[in-house]
Scaffold this active site. Structure first.
Site, PDB file in Angstrom:
ATOM      1  N   SER A   1       0.863  -1.186   0.000  1.00 32.90           N
ATOM      2  CA  SER A   1       0.000   0.000   0.000  1.00 32.90           C
ATOM      3  C   SER A   1       0.895   1.230   0.000  1.00 32.90           C
ATOM      4  O   SER A   1       2.032   1.173   0.481  1.00 32.90           O
ATOM      5  CB  SER A   1      -0.864   0.015   1.261  1.00 32.90           C
TER       6      SER A   1
ATOM      7  N   TYR B   1      -2.272  -1.462  10.364  1.00 26.75           N
ATOM      8  CA  TYR B   1      -2.463  -1.991   9.002  1.00 26.75           C
ATOM      9  C   TYR B   1      -1.271  -1.588   8.129  1.00 26.75           C
ATOM     10  O   TYR B   1      -0.692  -2.414   7.413  1.00 26.75           O
ATOM     11  CB  TYR B   1      -3.775  -1.443   8.429  1.00 26.75           C
TER      12      TYR B   1
HETATM   13  N1  LIG Z   1      -8.812  -0.455  -1.220  1.00 31.51           N
HETATM   14  C1  LIG Z   1      -7.767   0.315  -1.028  1.00 31.51           C
HETATM   15  O1  LIG Z   1      -7.856   1.557  -0.962  1.00 31.51           O
HETATM   16  C2  LIG Z   1      -6.387  -0.300  -0.887  1.00 31.51           C
HETATM   17  C3  LIG Z   1      -5.292   0.575  -0.788  1.00 31.51           C
HETATM   18  C4  LIG Z   1      -4.026   0.037  -0.654  1.00 31.51           C
HETATM   19  C5  LIG Z   1      -3.851  -1.346  -0.611  1.00 31.51           C
HETATM   20  N2  LIG Z   1      -4.931  -2.164  -0.706  1.00 31.51           N
HETATM   21  C6  LIG Z   1      -4.691  -3.600  -0.623  1.00 31.51           C
HETATM   22  O2  LIG Z   1      -5.231  -4.243  -1.770  1.00 31.51           O
HETATM   23  C7  LIG Z   1      -5.680  -5.552  -1.399  1.00 31.51           C
HETATM   24  C8  LIG Z   1      -7.131  -5.733  -1.860  1.00 31.51           C
HETATM   25  O3  LIG Z   1      -7.942  -4.722  -1.311  1.00 31.51           O
HETATM   26  P1  LIG Z   1      -9.505  -4.589  -1.645  1.00 31.51           P
HETATM   27  O4  LIG Z   1      -9.841  -3.162  -1.505  1.00 31.51           O
HETATM   28  O5  LIG Z   1      -9.787  -5.323  -2.898  1.00 31.51           O
HETATM   29  O6  LIG Z   1     -10.125  -5.355  -0.389  1.00 31.51           O
HETATM   30  P2  LIG Z   1     -11.279  -6.437  -0.296  1.00 31.51           P
HETATM   31  O7  LIG Z   1     -11.705  -6.457   1.133  1.00 31.51           O
HETATM   32  O8  LIG Z   1     -12.324  -6.227  -1.344  1.00 31.51           O
HETATM   33  O9  LIG Z   1     -10.496  -7.792  -0.636  1.00 31.51           O
HETATM   34  C9  LIG Z   1      -9.700  -8.469   0.307  1.00 31.51           C
HETATM   35  C10 LIG Z   1     -10.017  -9.955   0.197  1.00 31.51           C
HETATM   36  O10 LIG Z   1      -9.174 -10.672   1.132  1.00 31.51           O
HETATM   37  C11 LIG Z   1      -9.948 -11.743   1.627  1.00 31.51           C
HETATM   38  N3  LIG Z   1      -9.449 -12.225   2.915  1.00 31.51           N
HETATM   39  C12 LIG Z   1      -9.363 -11.537   4.079  1.00 31.51           C
HETATM   40  N4  LIG Z   1      -8.975 -12.361   5.074  1.00 31.51           N
HETATM   41  C13 LIG Z   1      -8.798 -13.591   4.521  1.00 31.51           C
HETATM   42  C14 LIG Z   1      -8.421 -14.854   5.050  1.00 31.51           C
HETATM   43  N5  LIG Z   1      -8.154 -15.026   6.362  1.00 31.51           N
HETATM   44  N6  LIG Z   1      -8.340 -15.901   4.206  1.00 31.51           N
HETATM   45  C15 LIG Z   1      -8.632 -15.767   2.886  1.00 31.51           C
HETATM   46  N7  LIG Z   1      -9.006 -14.580   2.330  1.00 31.51           N
HETATM   47  C16 LIG Z   1      -9.083 -13.513   3.143  1.00 31.51           C
HETATM   48  C17 LIG Z   1     -11.353 -11.138   1.813  1.00 31.51           C
HETATM   49  O11 LIG Z   1     -12.354 -12.135   1.926  1.00 31.51           O
HETATM   50  C18 LIG Z   1     -11.485 -10.250   0.578  1.00 31.51           C
HETATM   51  O12 LIG Z   1     -12.153 -10.912  -0.493  1.00 31.51           O
HETATM   52  C19 LIG Z   1      -5.492  -5.679   0.108  1.00 31.51           C
HETATM   53  O13 LIG Z   1      -4.284  -6.349   0.382  1.00 31.51           O
HETATM   54  C20 LIG Z   1      -5.388  -4.242   0.550  1.00 31.51           C
HETATM   55  O14 LIG Z   1      -4.659  -4.107   1.738  1.00 31.51           O
HETATM   56  C21 LIG Z   1      -6.197  -1.675  -0.849  1.00 31.51           C
END
Ligand SMILES: NC(=O)c1ccc[n+]([C@@H]2O[C@H](COP(=O)([O-])OP(=O)(O)OC[C@H]3O[C@@H](n4cnc5c(N)ncnc54)[C@H](O)[C@@H]3O)[C@@H](O)[C@H]2O)c1
Length: 254
Positions: free
Chosen positions: A145, A159
């Site tokens: 991130s 986080y």
């Molecule tokens: N959305 C943002 O602004 C943002 C910014 C920077 C980084 N990210 C990173 O991008 C990635 C995806 O983010 P997103 O916005 O699509 O989030 P999201 O919540 O839509 O997707 C995350 C997925 O991880 C799965 N997950 C969580 N715990 C789990 C476990 N114990 N076992 C198996 N699966 C598990 C969830 O079920 C979910 O489908 C993440 O790593 C997040 O940290 C997101």
């Protein structure tokens, strides 16, 4: 020799968090590139539905990735079903926002480290072990991130600490496994318009201020991350390892 050979067709790719916002878009990208996709996320029904939506030859694996002891068996099952996986995209993660640093509990700390960092490490270890044992080159893409560099805001410091560790670990893995032909890179999204971005009590004015802070004047979308992830996995990125790619519309520039 073709300069624009992606070299991905027919490869088996594991995408974790693949029923989430960014994960699903990335899984679609690999399917379009001709890969067989192992859709890994918590819920089997959601994984099956995503895998079916990708078309034929993909498969869902409902798994709680925090069950560390089961990760080598998961990699083994995927190999039996879809062939040896040579690409792993670690997207699964959670954020637990708190009001400030004073309200962080030990449970908050452990929950975020267990999935964001510990599960990512041990799944990657199990994946890379199969590549090492079979002398197969491969590629890992870890989702970090922009907060890995900024540290985030007070409610998301823990986080973002996991994300900083992912970036650091990516470099260590890249250096360790380069002699084996295993490349390891990370992607650092900025502010992406997914449920993860929602902050309790956030107003429309807060959201507009967030958008104004981004030089490209819009939030990221899940599909903004597909091209860079597929690129990093492909032969087009064959001399890249240990990199962190900023996909933030200019929010951070490095
Ligand atoms: N959305 C943002 O602004 C943002 C910014 C920077 C980084 N990210 C990173 O991008 C990635 C995806 O983010 P997103 O916005 O699509 O989030 P999201 O919540 O839509 O997707 C995350 C997925 O991880 C799965 N997950 C969580 N715990 C789990 C476990 N114990 N076992 C198996 N699966 C598990 C969830 O079920 C979910 O489908 C993440 O790593 C997040 O940290 C997101």
């Amino acid at each position: 020799m073709s300069h624009l050979d992606w070299g991905l067709s027919g490869k088996t790719v594991i995408v974790t968090g693949a029923t989430g916002a960014i994960g699903r878009a990335v899984a679609e990208g690999f399917a379009e590139a001709g890969c067989r996709v192992a859709v890994v996320d918590r819920d089997q029904i959601a994984c099956d539905s995503t895998a079916n939506a990708l078309g034929g030859g993909h498969r869902g694996y409902g798994t709680d990735l925090r069950q560390i002891g089961q990760l080598p068996a998961l990699v083994g099952r995927i190999e039996t079903d879809l062939g040896l996986a040579s690409v792993l995209v670690n997207i699964a993660g959670i954020i637990l926002r708190t009001n400030d640093l004073f309200s962080v509990t030990e449970e908050d700390w452990d929950a975020q480290h267990d999935i964001n960092l510990k599960a990512l490490f041990f799944l990657t270890q199990a994946f890379a072990k199969r590549l090492a044992d079979t002398g197969t080159p491969g590629s890992v893409i870890n989702y970090s991130s922009q907060g890995a560099l900024s540290g985030g805001l007070s409610g998301s410091v823990v986080y973002n600490a996991t994300k900083g560790a992912i970036t650091t670990m990516t470099r260590g893995m890249a250096r360790s496994w380069a002699p084996l032909g295993i490349r390891v890179n990370s992607v650092a999204p900025g502010l992406v318009d997914t449920p993860m971005l929602k902050v309790p009590g956030q107003t429309e004015a807060d959201r507009e201020a967030m958008i104004r802070s981004i030089p490209m004047q819009r939030l990221g979308l899940p599909e903004d991350h597909v091209g860079v992830t597929v690129f990093l996995a492909s032969d087009m990125a064959r001399y890249m390892t240990g990199a962190m790619i900023n996909v933030s519309g200019g929010l951070l520039m490095y």
